[in-house]
Design a protein around this motif. Sequence first.
Motif, PDB file in Angstrom:
ATOM      1  N   CYS A  46       0.854  -1.489   0.011  1.00 31.46           N
ATOM      2  CA  CYS A  46      -0.023  -0.145   0.137  1.00 31.46           C
ATOM      3  C   CYS A  46       0.819   1.468   0.032  1.00 31.46           C
ATOM      4  CB  CYS A  46      -0.938   0.146   1.231  1.00 31.46           C
ATOM      5  SG  CYS A  46      -0.108   0.385   2.857  1.00 31.46           S
ATOM      6  N   VAL A  47       0.313   2.475  -0.398  1.00 36.47           N
ATOM      7  CA  VAL A  47       0.714   3.688  -0.287  1.00 36.47           C
ATOM      8  C   VAL A  47      -0.333   4.150   1.000  1.00 36.47           C
ATOM      9  CG1 VAL A  47       1.046   6.166  -1.080  1.00 36.47           C
ATOM     10  CG2 VAL A  47       1.947   3.764  -2.484  1.00 36.47           C
ATOM     11  N   LEU A  48       0.308   4.821   1.880  1.00 32.78           N
ATOM     12  CA  LEU A  48      -0.674   5.582   2.865  1.00 32.78           C
ATOM     13  C   LEU A  48      -0.067   7.022   2.964  1.00 32.78           C
ATOM     14  CD1 LEU A  48      -2.669   4.800   5.205  1.00 32.78           C
ATOM     15  CD2 LEU A  48      -0.653   5.051   6.860  1.00 32.78           C
ATOM     16  N   ASN A  49      -1.096   7.964   2.825  1.00 31.50           N
ATOM     17  CA  ASN A  49      -1.059   9.324   2.970  1.00 31.50           C
ATOM     18  C   ASN A  49      -1.765   9.929   4.362  1.00 31.50           C
ATOM     19  OD1 ASN A  49       0.109   9.003   0.170  1.00 31.50           O
ATOM     20  ND2 ASN A  49      -2.155   8.553  -0.449  1.00 31.50           N
ATOM     21  N   VAL A  50      -1.149  10.814   5.084  1.00 27.90           N
ATOM     22  CA  VAL A  50      -1.487  11.436   5.993  1.00 27.90           C
ATOM     23  C   VAL A  50      -1.338  13.031   5.948  1.00 27.90           C
ATOM     24  CG1 VAL A  50      -1.383  11.700   8.561  1.00 27.90           C
ATOM     25  CG2 VAL A  50      -0.885   9.600   7.291  1.00 27.90           C
ATOM     26  N   HIS A  51      -2.336  13.916   6.309  1.00 27.77           N
ATOM     27  CA  HIS A  51      -2.195  15.268   6.305  1.00 27.77           C
ATOM     28  C   HIS A  51      -2.411  15.474   7.873  1.00 27.77           C
ATOM     29  CE1 HIS A  51      -2.759  19.405   4.105  1.00 27.77           C
ATOM     30  NE2 HIS A  51      -2.487  19.537   5.400  1.00 27.77           N
ATOM     31  N   ASN A  52      -1.670  15.914   8.648  1.00 30.64           N
ATOM     32  CA  ASN A  52      -1.742  16.229   9.932  1.00 30.64           C
ATOM     33  C   ASN A  52      -2.502  17.435  10.102  1.00 30.64           C
ATOM     34  OD1 ASN A  52      -1.280  16.850  12.740  1.00 30.64           O
ATOM     35  ND2 ASN A  52       0.753  16.194  12.618  1.00 30.64           N
ATOM     36  N   LEU A  53      -3.607  17.324  10.878  1.00 31.67           N
ATOM     37  CA  LEU A  53      -4.715  18.266  10.894  1.00 31.67           C
ATOM     38  C   LEU A  53      -4.810  18.890  12.309  1.00 31.67           C
ATOM     39  CD1 LEU A  53      -7.734  16.868   9.072  1.00 31.67           C
ATOM     40  CD2 LEU A  53      -5.907  18.175   8.363  1.00 31.67           C
ATOM     41  N   SER A  54      -3.691  18.318  13.245  1.00 26.97           N
ATOM     42  CA  SER A  54      -3.860  18.860  14.393  1.00 26.97           C
ATOM     43  C   SER A  54      -3.088  20.207  14.714  1.00 26.97           C
ATOM     44  CB  SER A  54      -3.086  17.840  15.468  1.00 26.97           C
ATOM     45  OG  SER A  54      -2.619  18.515  16.567  1.00 26.97           O
ATOM     46  N   GLY A  55      -3.899  20.783  15.424  1.00 27.59           N
ATOM     47  CA  GLY A  55      -3.351  22.484  15.756  1.00 27.59           C
ATOM     48  C   GLY A  55      -2.299  22.258  16.956  1.00 27.59           C
ATOM     49  N   ASN A  56      -1.906  21.270  17.573  1.00 28.06           N
ATOM     50  CA  ASN A  56      -1.186  20.906  18.512  1.00 28.06           C
ATOM     51  C   ASN A  56       0.220  21.586  18.390  1.00 28.06           C
ATOM     52  OD1 ASN A  56       0.125  20.391  20.881  1.00 28.06           O
ATOM     53  ND2 ASN A  56      -0.695  18.047  20.914  1.00 28.06           N
ATOM     54  N   THR A  57       0.934  22.616  19.144  1.00 32.18           N
ATOM     55  CA  THR A  57       2.194  23.144  19.139  1.00 32.18           C
ATOM     56  C   THR A  57       3.028  22.264  19.728  1.00 32.18           C
ATOM     57  OG1 THR A  57       1.581  24.657  20.816  1.00 32.18           O
ATOM     58  CG2 THR A  57       1.293  25.352  18.441  1.00 32.18           C
ATOM     59  N   ASP A  58       2.618  21.127  20.762  1.00 28.22           N
ATOM     60  CA  ASP A  58       3.469  20.227  21.248  1.00 28.22           C
ATOM     61  C   ASP A  58       3.887  19.216  20.609  1.00 28.22           C
ATOM     62  OD1 ASP A  58       3.255  21.907  23.646  1.00 28.22           O
ATOM     63  OD2 ASP A  58       1.561  20.807  24.358  1.00 28.22           O
ATOM     64  N   TRP A  59       4.530  18.144  20.927  1.00 28.48           N
ATOM     65  CA  TRP A  59       5.099  16.967  20.250  1.00 28.48           C
ATOM     66  C   TRP A  59       3.665  16.653  19.286  1.00 28.48           C
ATOM     67  CZ3 TRP A  59       4.698  11.864  20.543  1.00 28.48           C
ATOM     68  CH2 TRP A  59       5.612  10.939  19.840  1.00 28.48           C
ATOM     69  N   ASP A  60       3.723  16.446  18.182  1.00 28.32           N
ATOM     70  CA  ASP A  60       2.625  16.272  17.359  1.00 28.32           C
ATOM     71  C   ASP A  60       2.737  14.827  16.264  1.00 28.32           C
ATOM     72  OD1 ASP A  60      -0.155  16.498  16.713  1.00 28.32           O
ATOM     73  OD2 ASP A  60       0.343  18.129  15.172  1.00 28.32           O
ATOM     74  N   TRP A  61       3.469  13.859  16.889  1.00 27.93           N
ATOM     75  CA  TRP A  61       3.527  12.751  16.195  1.00 27.93           C
ATOM     76  C   TRP A  61       2.199  12.066  15.608  1.00 27.93           C
ATOM     77  CZ3 TRP A  61       5.922   9.594  13.048  1.00 27.93           C
ATOM     78  CH2 TRP A  61       5.953   8.472  13.151  1.00 27.93           C
ATOM     79  N   TYR A  62       2.116  11.882  14.439  1.00 24.44           N
ATOM     80  CA  TYR A  62       0.930  11.392  13.519  1.00 24.44           C
ATOM     81  C   TYR A  62       0.925   9.821  13.771  1.00 24.44           C
ATOM     82  CZ  TYR A  62       4.174  10.243   9.862  1.00 24.44           C
ATOM     83  OH  TYR A  62       5.094   9.471   9.144  1.00 24.44           O
ATOM     84  N   GLY A  63       1.830   9.123  14.234  1.00 20.57           N
ATOM     85  CA  GLY A  63       1.929   7.695  14.099  1.00 20.57           C
ATOM     86  C   GLY A  63       1.130   6.932  15.566  1.00 20.57           C
TER      87      GLY A  63
END
Length: 361
Positions: free
Chosen positions: A228-245
């Motif tokens: 597969c190919v997996l695409n993520v657009h990080n939508l979080s407005g968090n300014t702290d550590w914001d790992w999407y995984g």
Amino acid sequence: MTDGGYGFFGSSLRDLPRLRSARRGRASSWDRDGGNDDRLTVRPGETVTLADLTGPGAVTHIWCTVALPFKEGPHAAETDYLRRLVLRITWDSGNDPSVLVPLGDFFGVGHGKTTNFASAPLQMSPQDGKGFNCWFAMPFAERARIELVSELAAEPVYFYYYIDYESYARAEPDLGYFHAQWRRENPTDGVEQGEQSNAEFLLEGTNLTGEGNYLILDAEGRGHYVGCVLNVHNLSGNTDWDWYGEGDDMIFIDGESFPPRLHGTGTEDYFNTAWCPTQAYHAPYHGITLPGNHNWKGQISLYRFHIEDPVIFERSIRVTIEHGHANKRSDDISSVAYWYQTLPHRPFGLPPVHERLPRSE
């Protein structure tokens, strides 16, 4: 032609000396008038047939490139054309396509973008990743119909292509048909952080059912999943550590219940990387083509191909992955699943064009 079929020939350098019986062919956009206008001009809303092949045979390689007409002054309006153009492939006498994927995503990178990368089956090559290549083998018994669908509203596109194939004297019954499907959840159904600390929100919680996971593939029949190919657009407005995984991969084979035999440990682990990667990387079977921006913001694209380790199923398969640990994150996720299976397959469609367009960064 001698009495040859697809054969038991690999593609390794060691197997190249083995002589085989087949006839090579190519469908391409060469200028039939003998000039240098070696392209198709595909109008808005138009569907063009790139190849209509009679079997038995196998598509062995696809190359293409596409561009909007050059304009003086303001930039063209539909620069998201890689999500508005769709590759559609239908095998044999079926009415339901087995490949139905936006053009850019099919060749390995999401978000309507291109970038130079090289994997074993898919590549985007210079200049700036605009030369698309696919080496997935695609055998067929009776017919292969390959089409490009334009869902641009105003702009034509220039499309150049090669489709290389082999023709055989006989079909072989034990070959699966190539499939590819695009999906998207925009956004995924996460939870509010509320009073949880950042570490609690991103790293803690439980998922003991697999329900609510992002669905990459849901297929019925006999075959094997090849990546597969997996695409993520990080939508979080968090300014702290914001790992999407942190999302575990869970692959359910032939209707098995939780926990599946194939249960992984995290997003970066399934894609064969480690420790919340921030670097672009491309290897034959896994890679990160778009690593995102600082603090994992913006657009990410990853791939994992099961070339040496296909996931075999006899009746059905569900390929899933959590969106953040315990499905807590609410990001824009899309994917392409690649697999082989018997026909007929469970029919699938494609969301309308307005639901496919990438977000601006």
